[in-house]
Design a protein around this motif. Sequence first.
Motif, PDB file in Angstrom:
ATOM      1  N   UNK B 124      -0.582   1.006   3.093  1.00 48.20           N
ATOM      2  CA  UNK B 124      -0.923   0.639   4.474  1.00 48.20           C
ATOM      3  C   UNK B 124      -2.353   1.104   4.715  1.00 48.20           C
ATOM      4  N   UNK B 125      -3.239   0.161   5.018  1.00 50.51           N
ATOM      5  CA  UNK B 125      -4.652   0.487   5.163  1.00 50.51           C
ATOM      6  C   UNK B 125      -5.065   0.676   6.620  1.00 50.51           C
ATOM      7  N   UNK B 126      -4.269   0.143   7.533  1.00 54.71           N
ATOM      8  CA  UNK B 126      -4.631   0.273   8.940  1.00 54.71           C
ATOM      9  C   UNK B 126      -3.362   0.292   9.765  1.00 54.71           C
ATOM     10  N   UNK B 127      -3.306   1.167  10.730  1.00 54.83           N
ATOM     11  CA  UNK B 127      -2.153   1.202  11.637  1.00 54.83           C
ATOM     12  C   UNK B 127      -2.002  -0.146  12.335  1.00 54.83           C
ATOM     13  N   UNK B 128      -0.781  -0.569  12.497  1.00 52.09           N
ATOM     14  CA  UNK B 128      -0.547  -1.853  13.165  1.00 52.09           C
ATOM     15  C   UNK B 128      -0.475  -3.022  12.195  1.00 52.09           C
ATOM     16  N   UNK B 129      -1.010  -2.797  10.964  1.00 54.91           N
ATOM     17  CA  UNK B 129      -0.940  -3.871   9.959  1.00 54.91           C
ATOM     18  C   UNK B 129       0.308  -3.678   9.102  1.00 54.91           C
ATOM     19  N   UNK B 130       0.473  -4.560   8.132  1.00 50.14           N
ATOM     20  CA  UNK B 130       1.622  -4.462   7.243  1.00 50.14           C
ATOM     21  C   UNK B 130       1.238  -3.790   5.923  1.00 50.14           C
ATOM     22  N   UNK B 131       2.233  -3.217   5.267  1.00 49.31           N
ATOM     23  CA  UNK B 131       2.025  -2.655   3.930  1.00 49.31           C
ATOM     24  C   UNK B 131       1.775  -3.797   2.941  1.00 49.31           C
ATOM     25  N   UNK B 132       0.805  -3.576   2.061  1.00 48.14           N
ATOM     26  CA  UNK B 132       0.446  -4.636   1.120  1.00 48.14           C
ATOM     27  C   UNK B 132       0.601  -4.132  -0.314  1.00 48.14           C
ATOM     28  N   UNK B 133       1.045  -5.013  -1.173  1.00 45.97           N
ATOM     29  CA  UNK B 133       1.261  -4.627  -2.574  1.00 45.97           C
ATOM     30  C   UNK B 133      -0.065  -4.273  -3.230  1.00 45.97           C
ATOM     31  N   UNK B 134      -0.104  -3.113  -3.911  1.00 41.23           N
ATOM     32  CA  UNK B 134      -1.352  -2.675  -4.533  1.00 41.23           C
ATOM     33  C   UNK B 134      -1.273  -2.767  -6.050  1.00 41.23           C
ATOM     34  N   UNK B 135      -0.062  -2.756  -6.576  1.00 42.54           N
ATOM     35  CA  UNK B 135       0.090  -2.813  -8.022  1.00 42.54           C
ATOM     36  C   UNK B 135       1.350  -2.089  -8.430  1.00 42.54           C
ATOM     37  N   UNK B 136       1.501  -1.866  -9.732  1.00 40.10           N
ATOM     38  CA  UNK B 136       2.704  -1.162 -10.170  1.00 40.10           C
ATOM     39  C   UNK B 136       2.333  -0.080 -11.175  1.00 40.10           C
ATOM     40  N   UNK B 137       3.209   0.902 -11.270  1.00 45.56           N
ATOM     41  CA  UNK B 137       2.984   2.004 -12.214  1.00 45.56           C
ATOM     42  C   UNK B 137       4.289   2.273 -12.967  1.00 45.56           C
ATOM     43  N   UNK B 138       4.138   2.850 -14.143  1.00 44.99           N
ATOM     44  CA  UNK B 138       5.322   3.307 -14.882  1.00 44.99           C
ATOM     45  C   UNK B 138       5.395   4.803 -14.723  1.00 44.99           C
ATOM     46  N   UNK B 139       6.555   5.309 -14.332  1.00 39.61           N
ATOM     47  CA  UNK B 139       6.635   6.738 -14.088  1.00 39.61           C
ATOM     48  C   UNK B 139       8.040   7.246 -14.348  1.00 39.61           C
TER      49      UNK B 139
END
Lengths: 329, 214, 251
Positions: B124-139
């Motif tokens: 989430x980059x800004x309040x009021x906006x939606x969460x956006x996919x940034x990528x994936x990780x293996x963990x």
Amino acid sequence: MYGGGNTFEKLQGTDLQNEDPQKLAEFEARIQRGEKIEPADWMPALYRKQLVRMIEQHGHSEIIGALPEGTWITRAPGFKRKLSLMAKVQDEVGHAQLLYAAAETLGKPREQMIDDLINGKSKYSNIFNYPAFTWADACTISWLVDAGAIVNQLANSRGSYGPYCRALERICAEESFHLKYGHHAVIHLATGTPKQREMMQAALNRWWGPLMHFFGPPDKMSVHSETLMRWKVKMASNDDMRQQFLDMYVPKIWELGLTIPDPLLRKNEETGKWDYTEPDWEEFKRVINGDGPLNKERLAVRRTAEERGKWVRDAMKKVAAKEYVTPLA
Amino acid sequence: MASTFIQSLDPRVTRLQMPEDINQQPLQSEALDQLVTFQVFMQKKEGKNFEHAGIVHAPTVELALLYAKEQYSRRFTCSGMAVAETSTVMASPYTDGGISVYQLLEGEAEATTATADVYEVFHLMKRGKQHEHAGSVEANSVEDAFYKAKESLMPEKPVLNIWLIRRDDLLTVDEEDKDIWNTLPEKGYRDAAAYKAGDKLKDFKEKNEATSSH
Amino acid sequence: MNTDALKELLYKIADDQLILGHRNSEWTGVGPLLEEDIAFSSMAQDKVGQSYQLYQMLHQMGEQEPDTVAFMRNANQFHNSQFVELPVGEYDFSLIRHFLFDHAELIRFSMLSQSSYEPLAQLARKIKGELKYHVMHANSIIKQLGNATEESISRLQKSLEGALPYALGLFEPSPFEEALKEGGIFEGETALQAKWEESIRKIVEQTALQLPDLKTLTPVYGGRSGVHTEHLQPLLDEMAEVFRVDPTAEW
């Protein structure tokens, strides 16, 4: 679709005394900066309570609002109208889903809200307690009630609660179709055969009163409403929204050669505002308190839908076999 | 026994045969028949990131995905959708004042083991906006996934909130089923643009003016 | 090209879709769950929209305009199966009808996507996605409710048994069966029914529901030749109530 005239909870003098002053100050500063509040943020109990109440009422207004136009869903004339009306009524259901979801992020489960609607504990917009006698009534609702709702929803979409604003953004995008569709249908009636015109004028006569009620009675400025305005829960006064509606739509109604049933209605050149006959606020109160033409039927339908759908939800619940958690955003 | 039913202007409602006194009858007040919720993510166009859209109530993830399709993409362009049960979403705290959630993470990622899971990371980059996919990780764990995301996905701008979802907990529409978004182009009736009556209105006004000036 | 055969085919498909789409729209706003309400409404709209396309096709072959055809005919001029005109009933019946009908529809149109009548083949390809969604939805919900509670299973079972004779009426033999096959327009009702039986059986087998032996059932025929239940004429009167106020007016 939704109007003003929300019933907010009465503010107690002690409501804010129990809040941590530092947190309260940070919360207010955030709103002042124009930032949105998100579900996981600290918020005063009163803010949460008022928002749940307002968003819930808005959700109820959508699901009940599906019924007046739904009256004509099986009778829309011609393919185009049939498809449009189906899609429009469906949108109202969709809007209810979005709004309930926003209220759920504040901690109230959706089924609890629906129960409170059915048992009369929470309210919905008064206008949906009026009947849609003819096809022209359905068209009037699609155009003018939705127009009123857009005025209200655009104001609210600038409010402070993130999930509500996001829901409203989506809703407003869909409402633009409703408004165009409604106007299109009204234009066809108003410019059509004498019979169609007559239907249209009669419908307008019936709906003008409820439309003037739509935004609620003039606000009495109080500490209470000042707090709600400061917190960006309430975004515009009822009168301001009513004036904005009149400004945008009276000319559009007049250009169709229709008569608005208020001899005093005119734009006052001096004040720049619309003069009109004060609507009957006693009737407004009566209807809000349950004594409108169709309150009983509207609630009965909702209740029947719930009760007859219970076996479906029970079965689904068994399949899910999981506990409900509050949605994240 | 109620002997009469509510007669409505809506023939559908009349057919429901609701007793006149239905509202006076006690509510069936058992436990709430409240289903679980699913967070819905939507990809507006091929090549765009998935973004959070909202929630649906559903009994299972399969039906959640089908419901999400109609609730969130029936009038918006869409090329992909994913749903995850709310309880499978791991959320970080929110940050303030230009601080990134990643700055709060002190520690190092572990070496990935053979049993590692893939996690999808949403910012989430800004309040009021939606969460956006940034990528994936293996963990190896959620905690580890946060560190891995910090290593590989941290943007320059502050991230205010992070969601992590195990890929196995997300259901997406299969590539071969993406044709469910191909609908008739004639679905225009759902768009505002399909309702143009300007000419009709113009003709009407002109005719009106003509008659009133004579 | 055998035009009579083609028209008969188009009319019966279109009438089925229009009448069932109309019926299913009765649930909009009163469904059992908001999400289900929305999905069900979309599918009803798809059906009405698809019927419109077929009436357009018929119009291009010289038949009257879609609005006239849909809103001005009487019951005995409709070629829909009696199955689709039955009242919506409780939600179990509507779901079972959706399941049985949409399986047939998906198979019918996948056959038609190979039709020698190109406009029809094209339409079939265009609506494949919609039909696929309908069947995905039907399968998903029947599998879930068909394995859930005693009540949901017994309701669906009862509706299934009541619906099947009518559902078999979807495949009422056509006087043009051979002509359609020979002309490569459509593989025919018999072939469709065989595939349909297999297709619904696969799903029912995954539930606690019992599929009766279809051979023991008497199919309800008549709809394709204009013989209908007492439910169709009132449905049409209701649907056309406003339109018939002035059929020449623009609404």
